[in-house]
Design a protein around this motif. Structure first.
Motif, PDB file in Angstrom:
ATOM      1  N   UNK A 127       0.616  -1.129  -0.028  1.00 34.01           N
ATOM      2  CA  UNK A 127       0.155   0.003   0.011  1.00 34.01           C
ATOM      3  C   UNK A 127       0.646   1.293   0.064  1.00 34.01           C
ATOM      4  N   UNK A 128       2.042   1.298   0.774  1.00 35.21           N
ATOM      5  CA  UNK A 128       2.824   2.328   0.410  1.00 35.21           C
ATOM      6  C   UNK A 128       3.408   2.544  -0.763  1.00 35.21           C
ATOM      7  N   UNK A 129       4.006   1.526  -1.488  1.00 37.79           N
ATOM      8  CA  UNK A 129       4.419   1.587  -2.885  1.00 37.79           C
ATOM      9  C   UNK A 129       3.324   2.005  -3.630  1.00 37.79           C
ATOM     10  N   UNK A 130       1.960   1.790  -3.603  1.00 42.49           N
ATOM     11  CA  UNK A 130       0.967   2.366  -4.200  1.00 42.49           C
ATOM     12  C   UNK A 130       0.190   3.513  -4.077  1.00 42.49           C
ATOM     13  N   UNK A 131       0.766   4.163  -3.035  1.00 41.62           N
ATOM     14  CA  UNK A 131       0.390   5.414  -2.504  1.00 41.62           C
ATOM     15  C   UNK A 131      -1.036   5.030  -2.017  1.00 41.62           C
ATOM     16  N   UNK A 132      -1.418   4.138  -1.373  1.00 41.53           N
ATOM     17  CA  UNK A 132      -2.900   3.764  -0.584  1.00 41.53           C
ATOM     18  C   UNK A 132      -2.561   3.975   0.905  1.00 41.53           C
ATOM     19  N   UNK A 133      -3.975   4.181   1.425  1.00 38.08           N
ATOM     20  CA  UNK A 133      -3.975   4.166   2.834  1.00 38.08           C
ATOM     21  C   UNK A 133      -3.497   3.028   3.613  1.00 38.08           C
ATOM     22  N   UNK A 134      -2.559   3.043   4.503  1.00 38.45           N
ATOM     23  CA  UNK A 134      -1.982   1.905   5.295  1.00 38.45           C
ATOM     24  C   UNK A 134      -2.940   1.838   6.719  1.00 38.45           C
ATOM     25  N   UNK A 135      -3.250   2.933   7.049  1.00 38.32           N
ATOM     26  CA  UNK A 135      -4.188   2.705   8.411  1.00 38.32           C
ATOM     27  C   UNK A 135      -5.438   2.246   8.302  1.00 38.32           C
ATOM     28  N   UNK A 136      -6.171   2.282   7.174  1.00 40.23           N
ATOM     29  CA  UNK A 136      -7.206   1.597   6.766  1.00 40.23           C
ATOM     30  C   UNK A 136      -7.255   0.034   6.907  1.00 40.23           C
ATOM     31  N   UNK A 137      -5.923  -0.638   6.703  1.00 39.36           N
ATOM     32  CA  UNK A 137      -6.049  -2.170   6.748  1.00 39.36           C
ATOM     33  C   UNK A 137      -5.881  -2.418   8.267  1.00 39.36           C
TER      34      UNK A 137
END
Length: 322
Positions: free
Chosen positions: A305-315
């Motif tokens: 998710x960091x690599x794809x610029x997505x939210x981490x906290x939502x997981x």
């Protein structure tokens, strides 16, 4: 799916965890040569082209902390000079986290020093798990993603069967929020052990707040170091009528004589994660009560998710603050 410019590099501190993370993400670990000269100086050579890549360096700074930290810094410097686009330090166990404040005059705040070292070396982001003190995130001037092992522990509780006879016990007042949140998630009661620490690595448990008689106990902690506190706590809980004691702890620091203490203590089930590599000798000493739970999937998801610029906290299951 990760793109071609995602690279994972493993230091020597916990390669088995790095290999599990790489398998989950679906990439091969970068070929890196790490050795030491006769005088113990560490040498690193990256054997692949990483120019323009998002690089994640997996290296806990566990014992020996000074060597593993230095190795991480040297890897990061090599990556920076090889023109990596970004460098994320994946630090499953953040060493020196207990030195997060001036508890007495003329002592360092080493956790802040480590944060400065990582930033100056060229780290652009930090991914870590269960910091001993969450405020350490504020020591960095770069983004920090702070994961919790709680989802792994909650998943494992499904193997305990009916939880109606369980109670969660916080081993100290500092862990009350973590334990209260866990108790809410599995819908059981909460008790608290009060302790007073007289010396480093020594603690005296003084009082139990709550009832554990005829109950199965779950204790949650961020780490087990010399195991003095957790073993003493388990003994007291059994004396107060607890049927069984299950311990969940994220970081298996296990300094001497932790393994020997855990071998013959009142703990019935000891569940530790693989943020720190545990050798076969310690595993055999602790025996059948030991269960190793992997956090590789949590880190793998976060890296993707960091690599794809997505939210981490939502997981991830988060521990709320009061």
């Amino acid at each position: 799916m990760p793109s071609g410019n995602l690279k994972l590099i493993a230091g020597r501190a916990n390669r088995p965890l790095a290999e599990k993370i790489a398998r989950y993400v679906g990439v091969d670990l970068v070929d890196v040569y790490i050795t030491e000269f006769a005088d113990s100086e560490i040498f690193v050579k990256i054997r692949e082209d990483i120019r323009g890549s998002d690089v994640f360096v997996i290296q806990p700074t566990s014992n020996p902390g000074y060597k593993n930290l230095m190795e991480l810094l040297i890897i990061v410097d090599a990556l920076k000079r090889a023109s990596a686009a970004s460098i994320t330090a994946v630090i499953p166990y953040f060493g020196y986290a207990r030195q997060d404040r001036k508890a007495e005059p003329r002592v360092p705040i080493t956790a802040k020093l480590v944060a400065n070292l990582l930033t100056v070396a060229g780290v652009t982001r930090v991914l870590t798990m269960d910091l001993h003190a969450a405020q350490i995130q504020g020591f960095f001037d770069i983004p920090v993603d702070h994961l919790y092992a709680t989802p792994v522990f909650l998943e494992h509780t499904k193997q305990l069967g009916n939880l109606s006879e369980y109670v969660v016990v916080s081993p100290d007042t500092g862990g009350v929020e973590r334990s209260r949140f866990f108790a809410r998630q599995i819908d059981v009661g909460l008790a608290i052990l009060d302790k007073r620490r007289e010396k480093k690595n020594e603690a005296e448990v003084l009082n139990l707040i709550g009832n554990v008689e005829d109950r199965h106990v779950i204790m949650i902690d961020d780490m087990i170091d010399t195991a003095g506190t957790i073993v003493q706590a388990a003994d007291i809980l059994k004396k107060r009528g607890a049927k069984t004691v299950t311990v969940y702890a994220t970081h298996a620091v296990l300094s001497h004589p932790a393994a020997e203490r855990l071998q013959n203590c009142a703990i019935d089930r000891l569940c530790l994660t693989d943020t720190i590599y545990m050798d076969e000798n310690k595993r055999s000493i602790i025996g059948e009560k030991l269960h190793i739970l992997s956090v590789s999937e949590l880190f793998g998801k976060a890296i993707e998710r960091i690599h794809l610029n997505l939210s981490v906290s939502s997981l991830f299951v988060n521990i709320p603050k009061t």
